[in-house]
Design an enzyme around this catalytic site. Structure first.
Site, short mmCIF file in Angstrom:
data_model
loop_
_atom_site.label_atom_id
_atom_site.label_comp_id
_atom_site.label_asym_id
_atom_site.label_seq_id
_atom_site.Cartn_x
_atom_site.Cartn_y
_atom_site.Cartn_z
N THR A 81 -10.47 -16.91 8.17
CA THR A 81 -10.08 -17.06 6.77
C THR A 81 -9.09 -18.21 6.60
OG1 THR A 81 -8.15 -15.61 6.89
CG2 THR A 81 -10.29 -14.56 6.52
N TYR A 107 -10.64 1.77 5.94
CA TYR A 107 -9.64 1.52 4.91
C TYR A 107 -10.18 0.53 3.89
CZ TYR A 107 -4.75 1.03 3.31
OH TYR A 107 -3.58 1.04 2.60
N SER A 108 -10.11 0.88 2.60
CA SER A 108 -10.69 0.03 1.56
C SER A 108 -9.96 0.23 0.24
CB SER A 108 -12.18 0.35 1.39
OG SER A 108 -12.72 -0.29 0.25
N ASN A 109 -9.47 -0.85 -0.34
CA ASN A 109 -8.81 -0.77 -1.64
C ASN A 109 -9.77 -0.40 -2.76
OD1 ASN A 109 -6.02 -1.45 -1.04
ND2 ASN A 109 -6.76 -3.50 -0.54
N SER A 169 0.79 -1.23 0.00
CA SER A 169 0.00 0.00 0.00
C SER A 169 0.82 1.28 0.00
CB SER A 169 -0.97 0.00 1.18
OG SER A 169 -2.07 -0.84 0.91
N GLY A 221 3.05 -0.74 3.99
CA GLY A 221 2.49 -1.57 2.94
C GLY A 221 2.76 -3.04 3.15
#
Length: 372
Positions: free
Chosen positions: A134, A172-174, A61, A316
């Site tokens: 997950t 936070y979101s891509n 990121s 990132g």
């Protein structure tokens, strides 16, 4: 007055991170005209090949400040309005009331309320960011998958909103940054990757930085070891991976030297105007994937270290690779550091990451490098 760079102490601190369990770590620290580069550990666990400070690396990121700088450059040129609704530029991707309510600024600082698309693109990450729910199975399945940015955006837009447009804290979101990529394409007529390369990477003279078009990393680089909280044991190399799933959000390949140069030029006003830089430094609280509160500007994180002051930059992570880059508020002190193992923690009974010796060792190195 800041301490001068102590090469022996910096190298010892870097060695300590490796000894704590990090396969390889490398960094560049700058204090005015003084510069130190160091490395510790291995780039390849199988062969013992050492890491070196000049290696190219996926920086995750830290791509976002590059994308934000490209957008702000277009703001300076009069092509984009920060407070113009995204629906004005991309009515088909964000239609109706949401398109009218969500501004370009809200995309850059993650206050749009748009959800992250990642759990929908990677079905085995359906619990993301609740990591304990997950599995990493689809990482291997999608190693060479070429994702379509429009389809990923549609997943994020169709998902339940995570907040009201402009509300804080942001999330936070891509999805936000894939939309910014489409915005750049709409106003320039070229792909986001070409636009960011032309308007930011080339203007900054970053010879070892690129938004990749292939799954491979060209040039000298480390393997990227992903542990996924102990679910991949031993950690698996994902240095070969198609990064179309994040493109202008987190696909950048760079070096620690190029990262320091980029932020030096950005903060000295050579890439965007002083007024745009002031906008970039206007922060809001944003909830990270890990549930922490970030002090987030327009593609920038602000960090305040007790006794040391304020630093600007970004962190990132990609599959198996991590990086961070920080610059002091006065622009004098800089640190860029890269590591080749990610999600090294194990999970406790409540599915929360347990502390690991790497955490303390890395924090100590960062503090020392930033003048502590």
């Amino acid at each position: 007055m800041r301490d001068t760079l102590d090469s022996s102490k910096l190298q010892t601190a870097l060695d300590t991170v490796h000894q704590a369990g990090m396969p390889g770590i490398f960094a560049e620290v700058r204090d005015g005209a003084d510069c130190w580069r160091g490395a510790a550990g291995v780039a390849d666990l199988a062969t013992g090949r050492p890491v070196t400070p000049d290696m190219r690396h996926r920086v995750g990121s830290i791509t976002k400040p590059f994308t934000a700088a490209a957008v702000l450059h277009r703001v300076d040129q009069g092509d984009i309005g920060l407070d113009t609704p995204i629906g004005h530029y991309l009515p088909r991707l964000v239609p109706g009331e949401r398109g009218a309510a969500i501004t370009v600024r809200m995309l850059i600082n993650h206050t749009s309320g748009l959800a992250e698309y990642l759990p929908y693109a990677y079905p085995s990450l359906a619990g993301f960011p609740a990591v304990g729910k997950t599995t990493p199975e689809s990482l291997e399945a999608h190693r060479f998958t070429k994702f379509d940015a429009i389809e990923l955006i549609e997943m994020g837009v169709a998902a339940p909103a995570v907040g009201a447009p402009g509300g804080t804290p942001g999330v936070y979101s891509n999805t936000n940054y894939l939309l910014l990529g489409q915005l750049l394409e709409a106003v320039t007529g070229i792909s986001a990757e070409k636009c960011i390369t032309r308007d930011v990477i080339e203007r900054a003279g970053l010879r070892d930085t690129e938004l990749p078009s292939t799954p491979e990393i060209d040039g000298p680089h480390s393997r990227h070891y992903e542990a996924w909280f102990g679910m991949i044991d031993p950690p698996r190399d994902y240095s070969v991976f198609d990064m179309s799933w994040v493109s202008p959000a987190a696909s950048l390949i760079s070096t620690v030297t190029d990262l320091n140069r980029f932020f030096d030029l950005l903060f000295s006003g050579e890439l965007i105007s002083p007024s745009a830089l002031a906008q970039m430094r206007g922060t809001v609280p944003v909830v990270s994937f890990e549930g922490e509160i970030l002090d987030y500007g327009l593609g920038l994180q602000k960090s305040t270290l007790p006794g040391l002051g304020t630093y600007w930059g970004h962190e990132g992570s990609a599959w198996g690779s991590g990086a961070m880059s920080w610059t002091s508020a006065d622009g004098r002190r800089q640190l860029s550091v890269a590591v080749n193992l990610q999600r090294w923690h194990r999970l406790d009974a409540s599915q929360r990451p347990l502390p690991h010796p790497i955490d303390a060792a890395l924090a100590a190195f960062v503090r020392l490098a930033l003048g502590g």
